[in-house]
Design an enzyme around this catalytic site. Structure first.
Site, PDB file in Angstrom:
ATOM      1  N   GLY A 155       0.862  -1.182   0.000  1.00  0.00           N
ATOM      2  CA  GLY A 155       0.000   0.000   0.000  1.00  0.00           C
ATOM      3  C   GLY A 155       0.900   1.234   0.000  1.00  0.00           C
ATOM      4  O   GLY A 155       1.063   1.909  -1.007  1.00  0.00           O
ATOM      5  N   SER A 156       1.536   1.487   1.150  1.00  0.00           N
ATOM      6  CA  SER A 156       2.462   2.635   1.225  1.00  0.00           C
ATOM      7  C   SER A 156       3.592   2.466   0.224  1.00  0.00           C
ATOM      8  O   SER A 156       4.007   3.419  -0.436  1.00  0.00           O
ATOM      9  CB  SER A 156       3.061   2.733   2.635  1.00  0.00           C
ATOM     10  OG  SER A 156       2.037   2.837   3.588  1.00  0.00           O
ATOM     11  N   THR A 184     -12.032   1.389  -3.581  1.00  0.00           N
ATOM     12  CA  THR A 184     -13.299   2.110  -3.405  1.00  0.00           C
ATOM     13  C   THR A 184     -14.106   2.025  -4.707  1.00  0.00           C
ATOM     14  O   THR A 184     -13.553   2.202  -5.797  1.00  0.00           O
ATOM     15  CB  THR A 184     -13.021   3.588  -3.049  1.00  0.00           C
ATOM     16  OG1 THR A 184     -12.221   3.608  -1.872  1.00  0.00           O
ATOM     17  CG2 THR A 184     -14.308   4.360  -2.794  1.00  0.00           C
ATOM     18  N   ARG A 218      -5.095  14.314  -2.454  1.00  0.00           N
ATOM     19  CA  ARG A 218      -4.784  14.636  -1.050  1.00  0.00           C
ATOM     20  C   ARG A 218      -5.419  15.961  -0.623  1.00  0.00           C
ATOM     21  O   ARG A 218      -5.808  16.122   0.534  1.00  0.00           O
ATOM     22  CB  ARG A 218      -3.260  14.658  -0.859  1.00  0.00           C
ATOM     23  CG  ARG A 218      -2.712  13.259  -0.806  1.00  0.00           C
ATOM     24  CD  ARG A 218      -1.209  13.138  -0.915  1.00  0.00           C
ATOM     25  NE  ARG A 218      -0.912  11.708  -1.024  1.00  0.00           N
ATOM     26  CZ  ARG A 218       0.227  11.196  -1.426  1.00  0.00           C
ATOM     27  NH1 ARG A 218       1.232  11.972  -1.749  1.00  0.00           N
ATOM     28  NH2 ARG A 218       0.380   9.892  -1.488  1.00  0.00           N
ATOM     29  N   GLU A 224      -5.001   7.272   0.391  1.00  0.00           N
ATOM     30  CA  GLU A 224      -4.269   8.226  -0.454  1.00  0.00           C
ATOM     31  C   GLU A 224      -2.958   8.650   0.209  1.00  0.00           C
ATOM     32  O   GLU A 224      -2.499   9.775   0.086  1.00  0.00           O
ATOM     33  CB  GLU A 224      -5.165   9.411  -0.841  1.00  0.00           C
ATOM     34  CG  GLU A 224      -6.423   8.886  -1.520  1.00  0.00           C
ATOM     35  CD  GLU A 224      -7.257   9.878  -2.278  1.00  0.00           C
ATOM     36  OE1 GLU A 224      -6.773  10.980  -2.576  1.00  0.00           O
ATOM     37  OE2 GLU A 224      -8.412   9.532  -2.588  1.00  0.00           O
ATOM     38  N   GLY A 225      -2.378   7.688   0.938  1.00  0.00           N
ATOM     39  CA  GLY A 225      -1.101   7.911   1.622  1.00  0.00           C
ATOM     40  C   GLY A 225      -1.319   8.174   3.093  1.00  0.00           C
ATOM     41  O   GLY A 225      -2.023   9.116   3.461  1.00  0.00           O
ATOM     42  N   GLU A 231       2.424   8.861   7.606  1.00  0.00           N
ATOM     43  CA  GLU A 231       3.878   8.625   7.466  1.00  0.00           C
ATOM     44  C   GLU A 231       4.306   8.842   6.007  1.00  0.00           C
ATOM     45  O   GLU A 231       5.377   9.398   5.743  1.00  0.00           O
ATOM     46  CB  GLU A 231       4.250   7.207   7.923  1.00  0.00           C
ATOM     47  CG  GLU A 231       4.181   7.007   9.434  1.00  0.00           C
ATOM     48  CD  GLU A 231       2.752   7.032   9.971  1.00  0.00           C
ATOM     49  OE1 GLU A 231       1.853   6.500   9.298  1.00  0.00           O
ATOM     50  OE2 GLU A 231       2.546   7.607  11.059  1.00  0.00           O
TER      51      GLU A 231
HETATM   52  C1  LIG Z   1     -11.621   2.127   3.014  1.00  0.00           C
HETATM   53  C2  LIG Z   1     -10.403   2.187   2.153  1.00  0.00           C
HETATM   54  C3  LIG Z   1     -10.515   2.624   0.836  1.00  0.00           C
HETATM   55  C4  LIG Z   1      -9.391   2.627   0.008  1.00  0.00           C
HETATM   56  N1  LIG Z   1      -9.530   2.959  -1.312  1.00  0.00           N
HETATM   57  C5  LIG Z   1      -8.504   2.758  -2.169  1.00  0.00           C
HETATM   58  C6  LIG Z   1      -8.669   2.906  -3.583  1.00  0.00           C
HETATM   59  O1  LIG Z   1      -9.745   3.272  -4.072  1.00  0.00           O
HETATM   60  N2  LIG Z   1      -7.629   2.630  -4.400  1.00  0.00           N
HETATM   61  C7  LIG Z   1      -6.418   2.220  -3.926  1.00  0.00           C
HETATM   62  O2  LIG Z   1      -5.520   1.978  -4.726  1.00  0.00           O
HETATM   63  N3  LIG Z   1      -6.214   2.084  -2.583  1.00  0.00           N
HETATM   64  C8  LIG Z   1      -7.218   2.323  -1.696  1.00  0.00           C
HETATM   65  N4  LIG Z   1      -7.037   2.169  -0.336  1.00  0.00           N
HETATM   66  C9  LIG Z   1      -5.754   1.699   0.143  1.00  0.00           C
HETATM   67  C10 LIG Z   1      -4.957   2.739   0.914  1.00  0.00           C
HETATM   68  O3  LIG Z   1      -4.441   3.686   0.036  1.00  0.00           O
HETATM   69  C11 LIG Z   1      -3.865   1.965   1.689  1.00  0.00           C
HETATM   70  O4  LIG Z   1      -4.520   1.264   2.736  1.00  0.00           O
HETATM   71  C12 LIG Z   1      -2.809   2.899   2.245  1.00  0.00           C
HETATM   72  O5  LIG Z   1      -2.025   3.422   1.217  1.00  0.00           O
HETATM   73  C13 LIG Z   1      -1.902   2.187   3.262  1.00  0.00           C
HETATM   74  O6  LIG Z   1      -1.393   1.000   2.731  1.00  0.00           O
HETATM   75  P1  LIG Z   1      -1.493  -0.356   3.568  1.00  0.00           P
HETATM   76  O7  LIG Z   1      -2.881  -0.532   4.016  1.00  0.00           O
HETATM   77  O8  LIG Z   1      -0.882  -1.422   2.752  1.00  0.00           O
HETATM   78  O9  LIG Z   1      -0.612  -0.079   4.857  1.00  0.00           O
HETATM   79  P2  LIG Z   1       0.955  -0.345   4.984  1.00  0.00           P
HETATM   80  O10 LIG Z   1       1.681   0.225   3.841  1.00  0.00           O
HETATM   81  O11 LIG Z   1       1.168  -1.787   5.275  1.00  0.00           O
HETATM   82  O12 LIG Z   1       1.315   0.497   6.280  1.00  0.00           O
HETATM   83  C14 LIG Z   1       1.057   0.044   7.616  1.00  0.00           C
HETATM   84  C15 LIG Z   1       1.572   1.110   8.587  1.00  0.00           C
HETATM   85  O13 LIG Z   1       3.007   1.278   8.427  1.00  0.00           O
HETATM   86  C16 LIG Z   1       3.298   2.632   8.166  1.00  0.00           C
HETATM   87  N5  LIG Z   1       4.441   2.724   7.264  1.00  0.00           N
HETATM   88  C17 LIG Z   1       4.564   2.175   6.025  1.00  0.00           C
HETATM   89  N6  LIG Z   1       5.761   2.487   5.496  1.00  0.00           N
HETATM   90  C18 LIG Z   1       6.410   3.262   6.413  1.00  0.00           C
HETATM   91  C19 LIG Z   1       7.708   3.903   6.475  1.00  0.00           C
HETATM   92  N7  LIG Z   1       8.564   3.835   5.447  1.00  0.00           N
HETATM   93  N8  LIG Z   1       8.042   4.591   7.585  1.00  0.00           N
HETATM   94  C20 LIG Z   1       7.169   4.688   8.622  1.00  0.00           C
HETATM   95  N9  LIG Z   1       5.942   4.108   8.639  1.00  0.00           N
HETATM   96  C21 LIG Z   1       5.575   3.411   7.545  1.00  0.00           C
HETATM   97  C22 LIG Z   1       2.037   3.215   7.529  1.00  0.00           C
HETATM   98  O14 LIG Z   1       2.000   4.623   7.639  1.00  0.00           O
HETATM   99  C23 LIG Z   1       0.960   2.500   8.313  1.00  0.00           C
HETATM  100  O15 LIG Z   1       0.747   3.170   9.529  1.00  0.00           O
HETATM  101  C24 LIG Z   1      -8.126   2.243   0.527  1.00  0.00           C
HETATM  102  C25 LIG Z   1      -8.013   1.863   1.873  1.00  0.00           C
HETATM  103  C26 LIG Z   1      -9.119   1.810   2.676  1.00  0.00           C
HETATM  104  C27 LIG Z   1      -8.956   1.362   4.101  1.00  0.00           C
END
Ligand SMILES: Cc1cc2nc3c(=O)[nH]c(=O)nc-3n(C[C@H](O)[C@H](O)[C@H](O)COP(=O)(O)OP(=O)(O)OC[C@H]3O[C@@H](n4cnc5c(N)ncnc54)[C@H](O)[C@@H]3O)c2cc1C
Length: 391
Positions: A134-135, A161, A245, A366-367, A370
């Site tokens: 995700g991130s 979404t 954003r 959308e990010g 962090e």
């Molecule tokens: C309801 C909902 C709707 C969404 N809609 C869409 C959509 O339409 N399209 C789409 O593409 N995505 C969508 N997303 C996905 C969303 O963009 C991701 O959930 C988000 O980018 C975080 O990714 P992740 O869940 O994999 O968390 P992770 O990347 O696994 O992160 C977990 C935690 O670790 C932290 N972290 C990660 N890397 C670092 C770092 N280098 N340093 C410090 N901390 C860090 C993060 O900030 C977070 O707190 C949606 C999510 C939700 C919950």
């Protein structure tokens, strides 16, 4: 919807008034059911399309209202006062999906698909996130391989979404080795077909927005469906997120306004210790603090939108700073409001309870916070500390 003033420019006050009236009349009564029943408001989406507020940024020549980011923020803020979910639908349909197609789509895509996204005849999704990543989206796994003059896509997207209801998906996939990260990511436009399976994901907030896992199993597309070639796809994904954003910050401030208004109205009527709670100075100070926080978040959001509209070069860092400030600020406001409402705030009778659940996503989607910090510090490392010049 004609929103021009006598000089032909957008009349932002008229826009705000029009969307607020629409929200009061058509969104307010549905908000609770959308949340309780996790129901995607398909009819309302068409209605918003007919008003030009479903994807308000689509240029007028393709059936949209042709709003700039400032106008789009007004639409999203006003919709969010009544339902965060309805505002998120407009944000994804407009700021993410239609923004990309309007900027990078072929003539055919613009002429055939944008009018359908504007009117609500078709639903669009932006599919970047994956179970692995995700991130760290540049590490995504979905593949696009060349076979018999076509692209064959395979992979899994998650948290998408509108994914349950989308007719079109903008899919980011890699065309080469994963070690090349963003350098071989391309963007494709996939029409819903048998090769795509979607399954619902239960979420705590923004319910009724069709959050889904999307499995793409050997979808074949031609070159016409390539929105951005290898190496360009990641750039357009980030470009849309930068605008998103700020748009999502406007959604957040709309939720904040709804929460603070509910607190003010409730505390004006709730009597304890012989008088309405609002007459206690401690409560007045709390409301004053929340209003101040909210107005600072709104000022930052509209300032960022104006900077984008005027072509400001460092917009991505402004967008990251805006979301990093606004999302946690409104999350804090929503938490304070739940507390100020006492037991009522904890109950499903209040709007604050729903807003409290909704607003949490804005610190993730959308990010995450962090990720915004990563964007900001990358900019600082490259350019040093650089301050805005205020005239
Ligand atoms: C309801 C909902 C709707 C969404 N809609 C869409 C959509 O339409 N399209 C789409 O593409 N995505 C969508 N997303 C996905 C969303 O963009 C991701 O959930 C988000 O980018 C975080 O990714 P992740 O869940 O994999 O968390 P992770 O990347 O696994 O992160 C977990 C935690 O670790 C932290 N972290 C990660 N890397 C670092 C770092 N280098 N340093 C410090 N901390 C860090 C993060 O900030 C977070 O707190 C949606 C999510 C939700 C919950």
């Amino acid at each position: 919807m004609d929103l021009s003033d006598s000089s032909g420019s957008i009349d932002y006050n008229l826009l705000r008034k029009t969307v607020r009236e629409f929200g009061e009349k058509h969104v307010a009564s549905l908000a609770r059911e959308i949340d309780y029943s996790n129901r995607y408001p398909r009819e309302l989406v068409r209605h918003m399309g007919s008003m030009g507020i479903l994807a308000p940024n689509i240029p007028e020549e393709y059936g949209g209202a042709g709003l700039d980011l400032r106008g789009t923020c007004i639409v999203l803020e006003e919709l969010a006062r009544f339902s965060g979910s309805v505002s998120l639908i407009s944000e994804v349909q407009g700021t993410l999906v239609s923004h990309i197609l309007a900027m990078y789509g072929s003539k055919h895509v613009k002429e055939d698909i944008l009018p359908k996204l504007a009117s609500g005849e078709a639903i669009g999704s932006y599919a970047l996130s994956e179970p692995c990543c995700g991130s760290d989206a540049a590490n995504l796994e979905t593949r696009a391989e060349r076979s018999k003059g076509e692209w064959v896509l395979k992979g899994t997207k998650t948290w998408i979404t509108q994914g349950m209801y989308a007719d079109y998906f903008i899919v980011f996939a890699r065309t080469g080795d994963r070690s090349e990260r963003h350098r071989n990511i391309a963007a494709f436009l996939l029409k819903r077909d048998k090769c795509i399976t979607t399954s619902p994901i239960e979420v705590m907030g923004f319910r009724g927005t069709g959050t889904a896992e999307v499995v793409i199993d050997d979808c074949r597309v031609g070159d016409d469906e390539v929105i951005a070639g290898p190496g360009e796809g990641f750039k357009i994904a980030m470009n849309a997120l930068n605008v998103g954003r700020v748009a999502i910050s406007a959604l957040a401030t709309g939720l904040g306004i709804a929460a603070v208004e509910e607190a003010y109205n409730y505390l004006s009527n709730r009597v304890a210790f012989g008088k309405p709670l609002i007459e206690f100075q401690y409560i007045q100070f709390q409301i004053s603090d929340l209003v101040t926080l909210l107005e600072s978040a709104r000022a930052m959001t509209y300032r960022a939108a104006e900077l984008y509209d005027s072509g400001y070069g460092d917009f991505p860092v402004i967008a990251a700073e805006t979301k990093l400030y606004v999302a946690p600020t409104v999350a804090r406001i929503a938490g304070e409001v739940v507390r100020l409402l006492g037991g009522f705030g904890f109950s499903k009778e209040s709007n604050a309870e729903r807003i409290y659940r909704d607003v949490k996503l804005l610190e993730i989607g959308e990010g995450t916070n962090e990720v915004q910090r990563i964007v900001i510090f990358k900019h600082i490392s490259k350019h040093g500390l650089k301050w805005m010049d205020y005239p």
